[in-house]
Scaffold this active site. Structure first.
Site, PDB file in Angstrom:
ATOM      1  N   LYS A  10       0.914  -1.054   0.041  1.00  0.00           N
ATOM      2  CA  LYS A  10       0.045  -0.073  -0.104  1.00  0.00           C
ATOM      3  C   LYS A  10       0.942   1.317  -0.049  1.00  0.00           C
ATOM      4  O   LYS A  10       1.915   1.385   0.811  1.00  0.00           O
ATOM      5  CB  LYS A  10      -0.927  -0.020   1.218  1.00  0.00           C
ATOM      6  CG  LYS A  10      -2.051   0.891   1.188  1.00  0.00           C
ATOM      7  CD  LYS A  10      -3.191  -0.114   0.395  1.00  0.00           C
ATOM      8  CE  LYS A  10      -4.663   0.635   0.299  1.00  0.00           C
ATOM      9  NZ  LYS A  10      -5.526  -0.023  -0.114  1.00  0.00           N
ATOM     10  N   VAL A  13     -19.245   2.151  -3.509  1.00  0.00           N
ATOM     11  CA  VAL A  13     -19.687   0.883  -3.190  1.00  0.00           C
ATOM     12  C   VAL A  13     -20.987   0.785  -2.460  1.00  0.00           C
ATOM     13  O   VAL A  13     -21.904  -0.227  -2.908  1.00  0.00           O
ATOM     14  CB  VAL A  13     -18.573   0.028  -2.030  1.00  0.00           C
ATOM     15  CG1 VAL A  13     -19.111  -1.475  -1.913  1.00  0.00           C
ATOM     16  CG2 VAL A  13     -17.140   0.249  -2.697  1.00  0.00           C
ATOM     17  N   GLY A  49     -22.833   4.109   4.962  1.00  0.00           N
ATOM     18  CA  GLY A  49     -21.999   4.952   3.787  1.00  0.00           C
ATOM     19  C   GLY A  49     -22.606   4.559   2.394  1.00  0.00           C
ATOM     20  O   GLY A  49     -22.698   3.466   1.868  1.00  0.00           O
ATOM     21  N   GLY A  97     -21.420   5.542  -0.830  1.00  0.00           N
ATOM     22  CA  GLY A  97     -20.361   6.178  -1.780  1.00  0.00           C
ATOM     23  C   GLY A  97     -20.518   5.254  -2.972  1.00  0.00           C
ATOM     24  O   GLY A  97     -21.585   4.552  -3.311  1.00  0.00           O
TER      25      GLY A  97
HETATM   26  P1  NAD Z   1     -16.407   6.410  -1.032  1.00  0.00           P
HETATM   27  O1  NAD Z   1     -15.449   7.655  -0.532  1.00  0.00           O
HETATM   28  O2  NAD Z   1     -16.841   6.484  -2.419  1.00  0.00           O
HETATM   29  O3  NAD Z   1     -17.825   6.363   0.036  1.00  0.00           O
HETATM   30  C1  NAD Z   1     -17.791   6.555   1.200  1.00  0.00           C
HETATM   31  C2  NAD Z   1     -19.083   6.954   1.790  1.00  0.00           C
HETATM   32  O4  NAD Z   1     -19.102   7.018   3.360  1.00  0.00           O
HETATM   33  C3  NAD Z   1     -19.295   8.568   1.276  1.00  0.00           C
HETATM   34  O5  NAD Z   1     -20.500   8.606   0.859  1.00  0.00           O
HETATM   35  C4  NAD Z   1     -19.086   9.275   2.512  1.00  0.00           C
HETATM   36  O6  NAD Z   1     -20.092  10.324   2.752  1.00  0.00           O
HETATM   37  C5  NAD Z   1     -19.737   8.381   3.420  1.00  0.00           C
HETATM   38  N1  NAD Z   1     -18.975   8.489   4.944  1.00  0.00           N
HETATM   39  C6  NAD Z   1     -18.041   8.991   5.187  1.00  0.00           C
HETATM   40  N2  NAD Z   1     -17.742   8.988   6.681  1.00  0.00           N
HETATM   41  C7  NAD Z   1     -19.039   8.438   7.232  1.00  0.00           C
HETATM   42  C8  NAD Z   1     -19.593   8.410   8.351  1.00  0.00           C
HETATM   43  N3  NAD Z   1     -18.771   8.850   9.585  1.00  0.00           N
HETATM   44  N4  NAD Z   1     -20.853   8.060   8.505  1.00  0.00           N
HETATM   45  C9  NAD Z   1     -21.792   7.660   7.330  1.00  0.00           C
HETATM   46  N5  NAD Z   1     -21.145   7.687   6.017  1.00  0.00           N
HETATM   47  C10 NAD Z   1     -19.937   8.393   6.025  1.00  0.00           C
HETATM   48  O7  NAD Z   1     -16.028   4.951  -0.692  1.00  0.00           O
HETATM   49  P2  NAD Z   1     -15.956   3.593  -1.329  1.00  0.00           P
HETATM   50  O8  NAD Z   1     -15.310   3.504  -2.729  1.00  0.00           O
HETATM   51  O9  NAD Z   1     -17.616   3.525  -1.514  1.00  0.00           O
HETATM   52  O10 NAD Z   1     -15.505   2.826  -0.264  1.00  0.00           O
HETATM   53  C11 NAD Z   1     -16.277   2.376   0.932  1.00  0.00           C
HETATM   54  C12 NAD Z   1     -15.727   1.608   1.930  1.00  0.00           C
HETATM   55  O11 NAD Z   1     -14.872   0.594   1.481  1.00  0.00           O
HETATM   56  C13 NAD Z   1     -14.230   2.415   2.196  1.00  0.00           C
HETATM   57  O12 NAD Z   1     -14.058   2.307   3.636  1.00  0.00           O
HETATM   58  C14 NAD Z   1     -13.244   1.814   1.450  1.00  0.00           C
HETATM   59  O13 NAD Z   1     -11.932   1.826   1.826  1.00  0.00           O
HETATM   60  C15 NAD Z   1     -13.648   0.256   1.463  1.00  0.00           C
HETATM   61  N6  NAD Z   1     -13.215  -0.257  -0.048  1.00  0.00           N
HETATM   62  C16 NAD Z   1     -13.565   0.055  -1.108  1.00  0.00           C
HETATM   63  C17 NAD Z   1     -13.130  -0.496  -2.165  1.00  0.00           C
HETATM   64  C18 NAD Z   1     -13.554  -0.205  -3.749  1.00  0.00           C
HETATM   65  O14 NAD Z   1     -13.501  -0.813  -4.635  1.00  0.00           O
HETATM   66  N7  NAD Z   1     -14.037   1.158  -3.695  1.00  0.00           N
HETATM   67  C19 NAD Z   1     -12.462  -1.804  -1.990  1.00  0.00           C
HETATM   68  C20 NAD Z   1     -12.253  -2.077  -0.793  1.00  0.00           C
HETATM   69  C21 NAD Z   1     -12.749  -1.655   0.438  1.00  0.00           C
END
Ligand code: NAD
Length: 340
Positions: A78, A178, A174, A176
């Site tokens: 990472k 995902v 959350g 976002g």
């Molecule tokens: P993203 O940044 O697109 O979405 C995160 C969402 O969480 C946003 O809508 C944000 O407003 C919300 N958020 C942040 N803090 C918050 C809180 N305290 N309470 C409620 N909502 C909150 O991220 P993503 O790509 O959707 O990923 C989501 C999670 O999954 C992250 O932890 C990321 O590390 C993990 N992840 C993502 C992937 C991927 O392919 N994108 C892969 C593995 C793990």
């Protein structure tokens, strides 16, 4: 560095300092046993460089375990860039980071993560050949990650509660890349959704689209539902929240959900089945092709679907040996790396 509590016999840790480009970064390579170490690059305004180092050490170890249990021919790594992505990011910084990746000679293969988007990866790849291969027109890794979580939720509901998604209640925290995709899939399958996000607009949109109930983000884990899906941030399973969880299953995308191994044990004691984060959020990594191989969407989906087999075997083993699922997953991953 060697005394850092998160140091886990990492193969190599590179500190990158390029003041002329505004770049300070750390590349942590945890293991090369299974192949070139693959892992995203995250950009964050860390308060201290120690915090950045800890993040890189922890996340790179999790990548090793994720790649091993995903049967991918990759080691784990990472990178973290210290800075605010909305203020400090520049083409010069990204290119300088690309040069640092190139200097690792292919031992480190980079990808997007929080604060680094597919366009940034394009800029980085101007200076390095070592970026991962996932079809951009497919929306990057998030849809594959969401599909993997959906597969895991279906399997866990079936194995733990003998239920299907239809009619089950699920709290998604959350919304976002995902979380929103996941919510859409669960809604299409007839789940009753409770949604939360610190961004009220996202929660309202999900409520409208999926007929979901909006709950406060801090209450998402307290809901009396069939499954809690944390898809926002790490450390969500901690000494305070674990005692408040009402759902029999936790299965979500957020990285590093367990604040400590004590919480893994406490979840077992409370009869909550935790689906280990790095096992079920591996959809993006599973979809990734090795360097030089053309991306095949259907082959990628098949690899993502295999999350079910791994998860079921972890839950079964944990039940038989009365062990926490997180510990069982770690043991399985370490055994695979050791064999390699
Ligand atoms: P993203 O940044 O697109 O979405 C995160 C969402 O969480 C946003 O809508 C944000 O407003 C919300 N958020 C942040 N803090 C918050 C809180 N305290 N309470 C409620 N909502 C909150 O991220 P993503 O790509 O959707 O990923 C989501 C999670 O999954 C992250 O932890 C990321 O590390 C993990 N992840 C993502 C992937 C991927 O392919 N994108 C892969 C593995 C793990």
């Amino acid at each position: 560095m060697f005394d850092n509590i998160d140091f886990d016999q990492h193969e190599r840790v590179v500190f990158v300092n390029r003041p002329e480009a505004g770049l300070r970064a750390i590349i942590a390579i945890h293991s090369l046993a299974l192949g070139s170490a693959l892992g995203g690059c995250r950009m964050r305004p860390y308060e201290t460089s120690d915090a950045a180092l800890s993040d890189a050490l922890k996340l790179s170890k999790a990548m090793s375990y994720k790649n091993a249990l995903g049967d991918r021919p990759f080691g784990g790594a990472k990178a973290v860039i210290i800075g605010d992505p909305n203020i400090d990011k520049s083409a010069e910084l990204l290119r300088a980071f690309g040069e640092a990746v190139q200097a690792a000679g292919g031992d480190y293969v980079t990808a997007e993560d929080a604060g680094i988007n597919p366009m940034d990866i394009k800029a980085i790849s101007e200076r390095t050949a070592f970026t991962r291969n996932i079809a951009e027109e497919r929306g990057g890794p998030a849809p594959y990650t969401a599909y993997g979580i959906y597969i895991a939720i279906k399997a866990a509901l079936d194995q733990v509660s003998s239920r299907g998604v239809k009619g089950s209640s699920i709290s998604v925290q959350g919304l976002g890349g995902v979380g929103l995709d996941l919510a859409a899939r669960l809604h299409a399958d007839g789940a009753r959704l409770l949604v939360s996000d610190i961004d009220a607009k996202k929660a309202e949109l999900a409520a409208r689209e999926f007929g979901a109930e909006v709950v406060a983000s801090g209450d998402a884990h307290k809901q009396h539902v069939d499954l809690f899906a944390p898809c926002a941030f790490g450390g969500v399973l901690n000494s305070i929240t674990v005692g408040e969880i009402q759902a029999p299953i936790v299965a979500g995308a957020a990285n590093n959900q367990l604040a400590s191994s004590v919480d893994d044990e406490e979840l077992v004691r409370r009869g909550v089945v935790y689906c280990p984060d790095y096992v079920i959020n591996a959809g993006g990594i599973r979809a990734t092709e090795v360097q030089g191989v053309a991306f095949d969407h259907h082959a990628a989906l098949r690899r993502v679907e295999d999350i079910e087999t791994v998860l079921r075997s972890i839950i079964e083993t944990a039940r038989a040996r009365r062990l926490p699922t997180g510990r069982v997953a770690d043991e399985m991953a370490r055994a695979k790396i050791a064999r390699a």
